[in-house]
Design a protein around this motif. Structure first.
Motif, PDB file in Angstrom:
ATOM      1  N   ASP A  16       1.031  -1.131  -0.003  1.00  0.00           N
ATOM      2  CA  ASP A  16      -0.120   0.138  -0.091  1.00  0.00           C
ATOM      3  C   ASP A  16       1.043   1.350  -0.034  1.00  0.00           C
ATOM      4  O   ASP A  16       1.550   1.871   0.960  1.00  0.00           O
ATOM      5  CB  ASP A  16      -0.939   0.106   1.098  1.00  0.00           C
ATOM      6  CG  ASP A  16      -1.535   1.325   1.531  1.00  0.00           C
ATOM      7  OD1 ASP A  16      -1.896   2.094   0.374  1.00  0.00           O
ATOM      8  OD2 ASP A  16      -1.773   1.743   2.657  1.00  0.00           O
ATOM      9  N   ASP A  17       0.853   2.027  -1.128  1.00  0.00           N
ATOM     10  CA  ASP A  17       1.745   3.007  -1.302  1.00  0.00           C
ATOM     11  C   ASP A  17       1.145   4.444  -0.881  1.00  0.00           C
ATOM     12  O   ASP A  17       1.026   5.401  -1.441  1.00  0.00           O
ATOM     13  CB  ASP A  17       2.249   3.287  -2.665  1.00  0.00           C
ATOM     14  CG  ASP A  17       3.181   4.218  -3.115  1.00  0.00           C
ATOM     15  OD1 ASP A  17       4.072   4.189  -2.184  1.00  0.00           O
ATOM     16  OD2 ASP A  17       3.331   4.882  -4.126  1.00  0.00           O
ATOM     17  N   GLY A  18       0.961   4.610   0.306  1.00  0.00           N
ATOM     18  CA  GLY A  18       0.391   5.483   1.010  1.00  0.00           C
ATOM     19  C   GLY A  18      -1.049   5.878   0.531  1.00  0.00           C
ATOM     20  O   GLY A  18      -1.382   7.241   0.032  1.00  0.00           O
TER      21      GLY A  18
ATOM     22  N   ALA B  22      -6.061   0.360   1.986  1.00  0.00           N
ATOM     23  CA  ALA B  22      -4.985  -0.194   3.491  1.00  0.00           C
ATOM     24  C   ALA B  22      -5.932  -1.211   4.122  1.00  0.00           C
ATOM     25  O   ALA B  22      -5.544  -2.335   4.525  1.00  0.00           O
ATOM     26  CB  ALA B  22      -4.542   0.853   4.168  1.00  0.00           C
ATOM     27  N   LYS B  23      -7.251  -0.860   4.225  1.00  0.00           N
ATOM     28  CA  LYS B  23      -8.180  -1.721   4.826  1.00  0.00           C
ATOM     29  C   LYS B  23      -8.394  -2.881   4.071  1.00  0.00           C
ATOM     30  O   LYS B  23      -8.464  -4.022   4.828  1.00  0.00           O
ATOM     31  CB  LYS B  23      -9.689  -1.177   4.909  1.00  0.00           C
ATOM     32  CG  LYS B  23      -9.675  -0.035   5.961  1.00  0.00           C
ATOM     33  CD  LYS B  23     -10.984   0.673   5.999  1.00  0.00           C
ATOM     34  CE  LYS B  23     -10.838   1.828   7.092  1.00  0.00           C
ATOM     35  NZ  LYS B  23     -12.250   2.523   7.120  1.00  0.00           N
ATOM     36  N   ILE B  24      -8.405  -3.001   2.768  1.00  0.00           N
ATOM     37  CA  ILE B  24      -8.649  -4.161   2.037  1.00  0.00           C
ATOM     38  C   ILE B  24      -7.452  -5.143   2.081  1.00  0.00           C
ATOM     39  O   ILE B  24      -7.507  -6.205   2.235  1.00  0.00           O
ATOM     40  CB  ILE B  24      -8.886  -3.837   0.421  1.00  0.00           C
ATOM     41  CG1 ILE B  24     -10.444  -3.050   0.491  1.00  0.00           C
ATOM     42  CG2 ILE B  24      -8.892  -5.051  -0.332  1.00  0.00           C
ATOM     43  CD1 ILE B  24     -10.428  -2.329  -1.010  1.00  0.00           C
TER      44      ILE B  24
ATOM     45  N   HIS C  45       2.519  -1.489   4.486  1.00  0.00           N
ATOM     46  CA  HIS C  45       1.951   0.056   4.360  1.00  0.00           C
ATOM     47  C   HIS C  45       3.368   0.840   4.520  1.00  0.00           C
ATOM     48  O   HIS C  45       4.144   0.935   5.292  1.00  0.00           O
ATOM     49  CB  HIS C  45       1.224   0.330   5.489  1.00  0.00           C
ATOM     50  CG  HIS C  45      -0.247  -0.430   5.661  1.00  0.00           C
ATOM     51  ND1 HIS C  45      -1.148  -0.627   4.679  1.00  0.00           N
ATOM     52  CD2 HIS C  45      -0.267  -1.509   6.511  1.00  0.00           C
ATOM     53  CE1 HIS C  45      -2.137  -1.491   5.121  1.00  0.00           C
ATOM     54  NE2 HIS C  45      -1.560  -2.221   6.089  1.00  0.00           N
ATOM     55  N   LYS C  46       3.316   1.981   3.567  1.00  0.00           N
ATOM     56  CA  LYS C  46       4.447   2.789   3.473  1.00  0.00           C
ATOM     57  C   LYS C  46       3.928   4.134   3.007  1.00  0.00           C
ATOM     58  O   LYS C  46       2.641   4.254   2.418  1.00  0.00           O
ATOM     59  CB  LYS C  46       5.472   2.324   2.487  1.00  0.00           C
ATOM     60  CG  LYS C  46       4.772   2.165   0.918  1.00  0.00           C
ATOM     61  CD  LYS C  46       5.913   1.485   0.159  1.00  0.00           C
ATOM     62  CE  LYS C  46       6.921   2.512  -0.428  1.00  0.00           C
ATOM     63  NZ  LYS C  46       6.360   3.644  -1.139  1.00  0.00           N
TER      64      LYS C  46
END
Length: 349
Positions: free
Chosen positions: A39-41, A47-49, A65-66
């Motif tokens: 997840d690129d921000g 993000a939830k998925i 996550h980033k």
């Protein structure tokens, strides 16, 4: 997560509308694969998925996550976390056939290949019906990669998303993607190909490349053109640093000129509403800085269309003349396509 045969990295940025199809098809690889959803921000529900998949499939899926850093940075994050014997990137809005991973892995393992691929097909809806097939490589490029085949792959490396790569080669040679630009695979694809020793293909279009209205390939801007120029410069620098320039000078010269100048020049003139004469001059000066005699390159002579070569020669003599000539011809074609004659009256259809 235990070591897997194949690491699938899925870079995601605001991908909530498409990523589920991509991840679901990646899951068909079963316990053979690990799936890294990077997840690129994202600012939507990506993000939830990603977290939901990681919770549901803890032995297969990992959510990373980033902060937003672009596609290349997300791929490099996947490389850093990968544990598989092979490595693969899948765009979050694309998908593959149910047997994609099995067939590519089988082909690689049976032949000893450290790189394996197939073709993709273009579709505009979620389907397993084959769309317009795009051939990415040829049989002549497969097998043990000698100098001739490396030259061929430098010129036409094919898409990276339809290939799996042996992870050890990536790690040993510190291969990565350029960061912070579009068209990063235009640099990474040909550069990576130089480090692999055996390439094989599955003769099927098993990758589905999804074209939709929000895709970044549907519009051209000066900023994106500059990204392509930067990708070409990075390609040159990486070839120089790797010691490849002497052995493959003609191929590197042609690929650089095509990427930095030829493709960019015509896409810019056609796609930007108000093109700048100054940018057109900058393009020519840039390519001549690296390869002043690119028009004498044998690949350029053989592969560039006659009309393109005529226009490029015109631009070399006078950027001003080329600019206004091309603008006039483009306007004329657009008017003709709309069904109007030169006097502005509607013509017969």
């Amino acid at each position: 997560m235990n070591k897997k045969i194949l690491t699938i990295t899925i870079p995601c940025y605001n991908s909530q509308d498409y990523m589920k199809k991509c991840v679901d098809h990646a899951l068909l690889g079963g316990e053979l694969v690990e799936i890294l959803i990077v997840d690129d921000g994202s600012t939507d529900d990506t993000a939830k998925i990603a977290d939901a998949y990681a919770e549901k499939y803890p032995t297969i899926v990992k959510a990373i996550h980033k902060e937003n850093g672009g596609h290349g940075d997300a791929v490099n994050t996947g490389i850093a976390h990968a544990t598989g014997v092979y490595f693969k990137v899948v765009d979050s809005d694309d998908w593959v056939t149910p047997d994609f991973y099995e067939k590519l892995l089988k082909r690689a393992e049976e032949t000893g290949a450290d790189m394996a691929g197939c073709d993709y097909n273009l579709v505009s809806e979620h389907t397993f019906e084959v769309g317009r097939i795009v051939q990415n490589n040829t049989l002549e490029q497969t097998g043990i990669l000698d100098a001739a085949k490396h030259k061929s792959l430098l010129i036409r490396s094919g898409s990276m998303v339809i290939k799996i790569y042996q992870a050890a080669v990536i790690r040993e040679n510190r291969l990565d993607f350029p960061e912070g630009i579009f068209y990063e695979d235009n640099c990474a694809g040909p550069v990576w190909s130089l480090y692999f020793k055996h390439f094989e293909r599955v003769e099927e279009p098993m990758y589905y490349y999804y074209q939709h209205d929000t895709s970044t390939v549907h519009y051209i801007s000066e900023a994106k053109c500059r990204d392509r120029m930067k990708a070409a410069e990075l390609f040159y620098e990486k070839c120089l640093a790797g010691g490849f320039l002497e052995t493959y000078r003609e191929e590197i010269e042609y690929r650089f000129a095509e990427l930095y100048y030829v493709i960019t020049l015509f896409s810019y003139m056609q796609g930007v509403k108000k093109p700048s004469l100054g940018f057109v001059k900058e393009l020519r000066a840039g390519v001549e800085k690296y390869f002043p005699d690119f028009e004498k390159n044998r690949y350029y002579i053989e592969r560039t269309g006659a009309e393109e070569k005529r226009l490029i020669a015109m631009q070399g003599k006078s950027a001003f003349r080329f600019y206004w000539y091309y603008r006039a011809q483009l306007l004329k074609r657009r008017w003709a396509a709309r069904g109007y004659a030169r006097n502005g009256e509607k013509c017969e259809r």
